[in-house]
Design a protein around this motif. Sequence first.
Motif, PDB file in Angstrom:
ATOM      1  N   LEU A 189       0.834  -1.188   0.000  1.00 20.80           N
ATOM      2  CA  LEU A 189       0.000   0.000   0.000  1.00 20.80           C
ATOM      3  C   LEU A 189       0.874   1.244   0.000  1.00 20.80           C
ATOM      4  O   LEU A 189       1.806   1.366   0.794  1.00 20.80           O
ATOM      5  CB  LEU A 189      -0.912   0.005   1.230  1.00 20.80           C
ATOM      6  CG  LEU A 189      -1.954  -1.119   1.273  1.00 20.80           C
ATOM      7  CD1 LEU A 189      -2.704  -1.073   2.593  1.00 20.80           C
ATOM      8  CD2 LEU A 189      -2.921  -0.972   0.133  1.00 20.80           C
ATOM      9  N   THR A 190       0.581   2.155  -0.891  1.00 15.62           N
ATOM     10  CA  THR A 190       1.385   3.371  -0.953  1.00 15.62           C
ATOM     11  C   THR A 190       0.924   4.381   0.083  1.00 15.62           C
ATOM     12  O   THR A 190       1.702   5.232   0.508  1.00 15.62           O
ATOM     13  CB  THR A 190       1.298   4.005  -2.361  1.00 15.62           C
ATOM     14  OG1 THR A 190      -0.071   4.236  -2.670  1.00 15.62           O
ATOM     15  CG2 THR A 190       1.917   3.078  -3.389  1.00 15.62           C
ATOM     16  N   GLU A 191      -0.320   4.265   0.491  1.00 18.01           N
ATOM     17  CA  GLU A 191      -0.850   5.179   1.498  1.00 18.01           C
ATOM     18  C   GLU A 191      -1.357   4.368   2.681  1.00 18.01           C
ATOM     19  O   GLU A 191      -1.860   3.263   2.523  1.00 18.01           O
ATOM     20  CB  GLU A 191      -2.003   6.003   0.920  1.00 18.01           C
ATOM     21  CG  GLU A 191      -1.613   6.902  -0.217  1.00 18.01           C
ATOM     22  CD  GLU A 191      -0.719   8.049   0.241  1.00 18.01           C
ATOM     23  OE1 GLU A 191      -0.825   8.482   1.402  1.00 18.01           O
ATOM     24  OE2 GLU A 191       0.092   8.501  -0.585  1.00 18.01           O
ATOM     25  N   ASP A 192      -1.252   4.954   3.837  1.00 20.71           N
ATOM     26  CA  ASP A 192      -1.756   4.335   5.050  1.00 20.71           C
ATOM     27  C   ASP A 192      -3.278   4.418   5.037  1.00 20.71           C
ATOM     28  O   ASP A 192      -3.849   5.469   4.738  1.00 20.71           O
ATOM     29  CB  ASP A 192      -1.181   5.078   6.269  1.00 20.71           C
ATOM     30  CG  ASP A 192      -1.580   4.417   7.568  1.00 20.71           C
ATOM     31  OD1 ASP A 192      -1.721   3.178   7.570  1.00 20.71           O
ATOM     32  OD2 ASP A 192      -1.744   5.149   8.573  1.00 20.71           O
ATOM     33  N   PRO A 193      -3.988   3.328   5.367  1.00 22.11           N
ATOM     34  CA  PRO A 193      -5.456   3.359   5.323  1.00 22.11           C
ATOM     35  C   PRO A 193      -6.058   4.418   6.255  1.00 22.11           C
ATOM     36  O   PRO A 193      -7.099   5.002   5.945  1.00 22.11           O
ATOM     37  CB  PRO A 193      -5.862   1.953   5.761  1.00 22.11           C
ATOM     38  CG  PRO A 193      -4.686   1.103   5.495  1.00 22.11           C
ATOM     39  CD  PRO A 193      -3.489   1.975   5.620  1.00 22.11           C
ATOM     40  N   THR A 194      -5.423   4.679   7.367  1.00 16.13           N
ATOM     41  CA  THR A 194      -5.976   5.697   8.272  1.00 16.13           C
ATOM     42  C   THR A 194      -5.862   7.077   7.641  1.00 16.13           C
ATOM     43  O   THR A 194      -6.758   7.915   7.792  1.00 16.13           O
ATOM     44  CB  THR A 194      -5.240   5.663   9.623  1.00 16.13           C
ATOM     45  OG1 THR A 194      -3.841   5.827   9.406  1.00 16.13           O
ATOM     46  CG2 THR A 194      -5.487   4.340  10.343  1.00 16.13           C
ATOM     47  N   THR A 195      -4.784   7.342   6.926  1.00 12.24           N
ATOM     48  CA  THR A 195      -4.621   8.633   6.256  1.00 12.24           C
ATOM     49  C   THR A 195      -5.675   8.805   5.166  1.00 12.24           C
ATOM     50  O   THR A 195      -6.266   9.881   5.020  1.00 12.24           O
ATOM     51  CB  THR A 195      -3.215   8.729   5.632  1.00 12.24           C
ATOM     52  OG1 THR A 195      -2.238   8.417   6.612  1.00 12.24           O
ATOM     53  CG2 THR A 195      -2.969  10.106   5.050  1.00 12.24           C
ATOM     54  N   VAL A 196      -5.943   7.753   4.420  1.00 18.68           N
ATOM     55  CA  VAL A 196      -6.957   7.799   3.372  1.00 18.68           C
ATOM     56  C   VAL A 196      -8.327   8.057   3.989  1.00 18.68           C
ATOM     57  O   VAL A 196      -9.118   8.865   3.480  1.00 18.68           O
ATOM     58  CB  VAL A 196      -6.945   6.493   2.546  1.00 18.68           C
ATOM     59  CG1 VAL A 196      -8.086   6.471   1.548  1.00 18.68           C
ATOM     60  CG2 VAL A 196      -5.624   6.316   1.831  1.00 18.68           C
TER      61      VAL A 196
ATOM     62  N   GLU B 263      -9.011   9.633   6.784  1.00 17.00           N
ATOM     63  CA  GLU B 263      -9.087  11.019   7.237  1.00 17.00           C
ATOM     64  C   GLU B 263      -9.312  11.976   6.072  1.00 17.00           C
ATOM     65  O   GLU B 263     -10.069  12.944   6.177  1.00 17.00           O
ATOM     66  CB  GLU B 263      -7.793  11.382   7.968  1.00 17.00           C
ATOM     67  CG  GLU B 263      -7.652  10.735   9.336  1.00 17.00           C
ATOM     68  CD  GLU B 263      -6.309  11.043   9.976  1.00 17.00           C
ATOM     69  OE1 GLU B 263      -5.598  11.957   9.479  1.00 17.00           O
ATOM     70  OE2 GLU B 263      -5.979  10.375  10.956  1.00 17.00           O
ATOM     71  N   VAL B 264      -8.660  11.742   4.951  1.00 20.28           N
ATOM     72  CA  VAL B 264      -8.840  12.591   3.775  1.00 20.28           C
ATOM     73  C   VAL B 264     -10.271  12.512   3.280  1.00 20.28           C
ATOM     74  O   VAL B 264     -10.898  13.532   2.953  1.00 20.28           O
ATOM     75  CB  VAL B 264      -7.837  12.189   2.670  1.00 20.28           C
ATOM     76  CG1 VAL B 264      -8.155  12.898   1.364  1.00 20.28           C
ATOM     77  CG2 VAL B 264      -6.414  12.498   3.103  1.00 20.28           C
TER      78      VAL B 264
END
Length: 128
Positions: free
Chosen positions: A111-118, A120-121
């Motif tokens: 995963l290139t992005e953390d699921p928690t960051t996604v 929150e966005v």
Amino acid sequence: MLGTIWINTGLALLAFVVTFGVAWVSNVWLVSLERAGVAFLLFFLAAFPIRWLFGLIAQPSEPASTAVDADGAGSAESPGSTHPTGEQVEDSDEQDSFTPLTFAQPERNPLTEDPTTVAEVIRRLSDE
């Protein structure tokens, strides 16, 4: 072509009888006879291409290595025969042995992005 002319005739007679019986219920016998005659002709003629297709499908395919020359001798060399240069020629079946098809395992992409960051966005965008 597969079968004989009797297959065409039998199929056409069956179509004739069925069409005549169905048409006789709601028509005069002469109209029923005319329609049955047309059905006979159509089914008789339609059976030719159908028999031809079945003949093509049912025909066994012959391998090219068993072709016979005009002299009557086979064109494929026998296993273990000698080549004009004097060296031993092996059978092509031994060289082209069967190997089953294997599939490579798909690689997992990290995963290139953390699921928690996604998450929150998405929350921030849905609030606007």
